[in-house]
Design an enzyme around this catalytic site. Structure first.
Site, PDB file in Angstrom:
ATOM      1  N   SER A   1       0.832  -1.187   0.000  1.00 26.08           N
ATOM      2  CA  SER A   1       0.000   0.000   0.000  1.00 26.08           C
ATOM      3  C   SER A   1       0.874   1.248   0.000  1.00 26.08           C
ATOM      4  O   SER A   1       2.089   1.182   0.141  1.00 26.08           O
ATOM      5  CB  SER A   1      -0.933  -0.009   1.202  1.00 26.08           C
ATOM      6  OG  SER A   1      -0.178  -0.052   2.387  1.00 26.08           O
ATOM      7  N   LYS A   2       0.203   2.345  -0.163  1.00 26.71           N
ATOM      8  CA  LYS A   2       0.844   3.644  -0.301  1.00 26.71           C
ATOM      9  C   LYS A   2       2.066   3.857   0.587  1.00 26.71           C
ATOM     10  O   LYS A   2       3.084   4.358   0.158  1.00 26.71           O
ATOM     11  CB  LYS A   2      -0.188   4.725   0.024  1.00 26.71           C
ATOM     12  CG  LYS A   2      -0.324   5.762  -1.068  1.00 26.71           C
ATOM     13  CD  LYS A   2      -1.446   6.727  -0.722  1.00 26.71           C
ATOM     14  CE  LYS A   2      -1.597   7.746  -1.839  1.00 26.71           C
ATOM     15  NZ  LYS A   2      -2.773   8.567  -1.722  1.00 26.71           N
ATOM     16  N   ARG A   3       1.905   3.505   1.841  1.00 24.21           N
ATOM     17  CA  ARG A   3       2.938   3.805   2.834  1.00 24.21           C
ATOM     18  C   ARG A   3       4.181   2.923   2.716  1.00 24.21           C
ATOM     19  O   ARG A   3       5.227   3.265   3.243  1.00 24.21           O
ATOM     20  CB  ARG A   3       2.358   3.634   4.237  1.00 24.21           C
ATOM     21  CG  ARG A   3       1.187   4.543   4.530  1.00 24.21           C
ATOM     22  CD  ARG A   3       1.632   5.825   5.212  1.00 24.21           C
ATOM     23  NE  ARG A   3       0.527   6.754   5.371  1.00 24.21           N
ATOM     24  CZ  ARG A   3       0.503   7.977   4.837  1.00 24.21           C
ATOM     25  NH1 ARG A   3       1.499   8.397   4.101  1.00 24.21           N
ATOM     26  NH2 ARG A   3      -0.523   8.773   5.045  1.00 24.21           N
TER      27      ARG A   3
END
Length: 447
Positions: free
Chosen positions: A219-221
């Site tokens: 995911s993004k992080r």
RNA sequence: GACCCUAUCGUCUAGCGGUUAGGACACCACCCUUUCACGGUGGCGGCCCGGGUUCAAGUCCCGGUAGGGUCGCCA
């Protein structure tokens, strides 16, 4: 008819590495077949769209070299575009969606519900014929069983993903939908929509996802999730592209490093793998090293200078010949350009700390007179060249009855502050007599 | 909860019923070498489990397990 494929990202503010790989596979397929690669921006969620977010996508694709035949030219939604199927921003195509929804409404295939419009989804299982996954029979889930219909237009009049995605694929004559496997379940809805519009569905190719090294969803992080991070970390786009090709696809001949031309030649949809792949940063790093080593000099200098500038060192304050000579001693010895300022910073500043472990090992009392003797020998060299420096060092070592390494290590530490770096004799030549001797003198005070 | 996909060294993969299960990254050892990197040689390490089918199964079928995805007025 030549294939028409599209990459249809939504501007979320970053380009996911998996999205980049989806774009790459679309681009490769278009190149392989002589088809058309279309870029369409799915910016129907007004709440999280911005010109900057769109710019991130365009910049990312351009950095990778994935040029599109049709689509926006700038990040401005009302700006210029190329191709006959525009606008390529869904936020600019509302009238088209409106017409399509009204058509469904008038034919009784959709209905209003609490201000929104819902599509009448079939209750029977849908057969999805996928080029990669094979034939999939998608049944309704229990929740869908309770209410199989889904919203295609919000109560505020804005169309929803499923609708716009299908409408635009129809309007833009898309023949092959190559997208992430996370869309496989939704494809039943899309196929039903195509049927409702009386248009045959395109060919589908759902490609596996890219996972974190531990197998969880990226995911993004997560580290390495953003394509931009590779640009920031000084990776070469050709290395990233090559690595991405190897995730879910294989040339099947035991080769890893492939030119883009070869990949285009060999790439095809049916040989795409069915299972997800974990991202292996180490292998990307290896490819990066491979490409960095054979970089043409001009580009190497350009990237190196940029890397130094980014780290706060303006190499332009030094003579061009000096900069080039310094960089020449580093080529092929580091992988990402982010490493370079630390690796070769000593060429561009006189103040630096000595590596603590190195100092403990090499700046010991018995080495001080040795370094002094070496300094004197270097001082007597007429032409301060790598060959002469090497000869002087070896002669001094012989004279002292020690191995060359005994002099090499303290000397390297004295003039660079590091225990590892470019060839000692070559870096001394580049540094020049004055700086080299001054640094050796200074180091002797640190014993 | 339901539905869908997937399963070969730690990781990426080759394999398409009969192989000593191959390669790459990583790791370890040695060689090369002034350091590091490169290069070279060798090594470690794998078919998720259980049933079938077959003379023969990593390869085909079924079940289990595990991982991933989806079921939004997000895309």
């Amino acid at each position: 008819m030549k294939p028409r494929v599209r990459f249809a990202p939504s501007p979320t503010g970053f380009l996911h590495i998996g999205g980049a790989r989806t774009a790459l596979f679309n681009w490769l397929y278009a190149c392989h077949t002589g088809g058309t690669f279309i870029l369409r921006i799915e910016d129907t969620d007004a709440a999280r769209n911005s010109q900057e977010a769109i710019g991130v996508i365009l910049d990312g694709l351009r950095w990778l070299g994935l040029d599109w035949d049709e689509g926006p030219i700038t990040a401005e939604v009302t700006g210029p575009s190329k191709g006959d199927c525009g606008p390529y921003f869904q936020s600019q195509r509302n009238a088209i969606y409106q017409r399509r929804v009204e058509a469904l409404l008038s034919r009784g295939l959709a209905y209003e519900h609490e201000g929104a419009v819902k599509f009448k989804m079939q209750r029977e299982p849908v057969l999805i014929k996928d080029v990669v996954v094979g034939e999939v029979v998608r049944k309704l889930t229990d929740r869908e069983e309770a209410d199989p219909d889904f919203v295609i237009m919000r109560s505020d009049g804005q169309p929803v993903f499923h609708l716009v995605n299908v409408v635009d694929d129809i309007e833009m004559n898309i023949t092959h939908v190559i997208r992430g496997e996370d869309h496989l379940s939704n494809t039943a809805k899309h196929i039903a929509l195509f049927q409702a519009f009386g248009v045959p569905a395109p060919h589908y190719a759902h490609i596996p996802l890219i996972l974190n090294p531990d197998g969880t969803k990226m995911s993004k992080r997560d580290k390495g999730a953003s394509l931009a991070s590779y640009l920031d970390d000084g990776f070469l786009p050709e290395a990233v592209v090559n690595y991405l090709c190897l995730l879910g696809w294989s040339p099947k001949d035991n080769r890893e490093k492939l030119s883009l031309a070869e990949t285009i030649e060999r790439f095809d949809l049916p040989q795409i793998l069915r299972h997800n792949a974990r991202f292996d940063y180490e292998k990307l790093l290896w490819l990066q090293g491979e490409y960095a080593r054979e970089l043409p000099n001009d580009r190497f200098y350009e990237m190196a200078v940029h890397a130094f500038a980014k780290a706060g060192t303006d190499t332009n304050r030094f003579p061009l010949d000096y900069v080039k000579a310094a960089l020449d001693t580093c080529k092929g010895k580091f992988k990402t350009f982010k490493e370079l300022p630390d690796y070769a910073g000593f060429y561009f500043r006189d103040q630096f700390d000595y590596n603590a472990d190195g100092a403990k090992k090499d700046f010991i009392p018995e080495n001080k007179p040795r370094l002094q003797k070496l300094r004197d020998a270097f001082g007597n060299i007429v032409l301060f060249t790598a060959a002469n420096l090497e000869a002087a060092l070896k002669a001094t070592a012989t004279e002292l009855g020690v191995k060359a390494g005994v002099l090499v290590h303290p000397c390297r530490l004295a003039v660079t502050g590091n225990t590892a770096g470019p060839s000692l004799y070559h870096l001394l030549e580049v540094l020049g007599r004055e700086k080299a001797l001054a640094r050796m003198d200074k180091a002797m005070g640190a014993f």
